[in-house]
Design an enzyme around this catalytic site. Structure first.
Site, PDB file in Angstrom:
ATOM      1  N   HIS A  79      -2.962   0.354   8.462  1.00  0.00           N
ATOM      2  CA  HIS A  79      -1.632   0.944   8.290  1.00  0.00           C
ATOM      3  C   HIS A  79      -1.712   2.155   7.361  1.00  0.00           C
ATOM      4  CE1 HIS A  79       2.885   0.511   7.697  1.00  0.00           C
ATOM      5  NE2 HIS A  79       2.554   1.324   6.707  1.00  0.00           N
ATOM      6  N   GLU A  80      -2.434   2.023   6.255  1.00  0.00           N
ATOM      7  CA  GLU A  80      -2.487   3.120   5.278  1.00  0.00           C
ATOM      8  C   GLU A  80      -3.301   4.307   5.806  1.00  0.00           C
ATOM      9  OE1 GLU A  80      -0.404   3.110   2.975  1.00  0.00           O
ATOM     10  OE2 GLU A  80       0.108   1.005   3.253  1.00  0.00           O
ATOM     11  N   GLN A 110       2.810   9.870   1.675  1.00  0.00           N
ATOM     12  CA  GLN A 110       4.162   9.309   1.579  1.00  0.00           C
ATOM     13  C   GLN A 110       4.897   9.786   0.335  1.00  0.00           C
ATOM     14  OE1 GLN A 110       2.647   5.097   2.469  1.00  0.00           O
ATOM     15  NE2 GLN A 110       4.768   5.016   3.122  1.00  0.00           N
ATOM     16  N   HIS A 119      -1.364   6.497   8.055  1.00  0.00           N
ATOM     17  CA  HIS A 119      -0.516   7.484   7.369  1.00  0.00           C
ATOM     18  C   HIS A 119      -1.274   8.791   7.126  1.00  0.00           C
ATOM     19  CE1 HIS A 119       3.252   5.484   6.567  1.00  0.00           C
ATOM     20  NE2 HIS A 119       2.673   4.450   5.976  1.00  0.00           N
ATOM     21  N   GLY A 161       0.842  -1.180   0.000  1.00  0.00           N
ATOM     22  CA  GLY A 161       0.000   0.000   0.000  1.00  0.00           C
ATOM     23  C   GLY A 161       0.878   1.230   0.000  1.00  0.00           C
ATOM     24  N   CYS A 192       7.283  -0.657   6.330  1.00  0.00           N
ATOM     25  CA  CYS A 192       6.739   0.535   5.678  1.00  0.00           C
ATOM     26  C   CYS A 192       7.776   1.082   4.712  1.00  0.00           C
ATOM     27  CB  CYS A 192       6.406   1.588   6.741  1.00  0.00           C
ATOM     28  SG  CYS A 192       5.736   3.123   6.070  1.00  0.00           S
ATOM     29  N   LEU A 193       7.317   1.520   3.534  1.00  0.00           N
ATOM     30  CA  LEU A 193       8.243   2.075   2.557  1.00  0.00           C
ATOM     31  C   LEU A 193       8.887   3.370   3.046  1.00  0.00           C
ATOM     32  CD1 LEU A 193       6.190   1.448  -0.714  1.00  0.00           C
ATOM     33  CD2 LEU A 193       8.141   0.129   0.147  1.00  0.00           C
TER      34      LEU A 193
HETATM   35 NI    NI Z   1       3.579   2.644   5.500  1.00  0.00          NI
END
Ligand code: NI
Length: 191
Positions: free
Chosen positions: A144-145, A54, A148, A49, A102-103
């Site tokens: 999680h998304e 981000q 953000h 995701g 996480c990216l």
């Molecule tokens: Ni993340």
């Protein structure tokens, strides 16, 4: 389409609350182009995701997709989903332990508690209503998304810092126990 740069933990943009979009903003060609970029960037980075925040756009859009993901080979597939202005509501109190990465957090994973069953209400990229209940690992990805979009990163939710691990050490020391746990979860809730 273009691959965007992904903000890394410590950059203040990741700590903002992203703002809602109007229907007019969502329909604008620039926003639709941005959504294409978000999807392409997520796929290029092998993310499950990616939230708009981000890639330095503090608006309430997130893309989610799981195919055969080398970062998360145990995750059941999730078809490409774009959530606009998502609202998550827990269905009950049941939680599970999810080992997340996480990216925006290079080479770190940690254990966080997530709800097993959540209702998601959102628009898709065309403004059509989404209203469904998601479960298990899919529900974890959604939480999680959406975190953000509220300026939260998974590390904020790691209650036991001794679970923090690099990706290599996760493979060496934590993967088997986690796979056993999530396999049982997936068998029970289906995703
Ligand atoms: Ni993340």
């Amino acid at each position: 389409m273009a691959i965007r740069k992904i903000a890394q933990i410590g950059h203040p943009v990741l700590r903002q609350r992203a703002r809602e979009l109007t229907r007019e903003e969502l329909a604008a060609p620039g926003t639709q182009q941005f959504i294409d970029d978000l999807i392409e960037t997520m796929r290029d980075a092998d993310g499950a995701g990616l939230a708009a925040i981000q890639v330095y756009e503090p608006i309430r859009i997130a893309a989610i997709e799981v195919r055969n993901n080398p970062r998360y080979p145990y995750k059941p597939p999730i078809p490409l989903t774009v959530l606009v202005n998502p609202v998550l509501t827990p269905v009950d109190d049941e939680e599970f332990n999810n080992y997340e990465g996480c990216l925006s957090v290079p080479n770190l994973r940690g254990m966080v508690k997530r709800r097993v069953h959540v209702r998601v209400q959102a628009w898709d990229r065309h403004g059509n209503a989404i209203d469904e209940i998601v479960h298990g690992l899919k529900a974890g990805t959604y939480q999680h998304e959406v975190d953000h979009l509220d300026g939260k990163i998974f590390v904020d939710r790691v209650t036991d810092p001794t679970t923090l691990t690099t990706w290599t050490e996760f493979e060496r020391h934590h993967r088997p126990a986690f796979i056993e746990q999530v396999t049982a979860l997936v068998a029970r809730v289906g995703e």
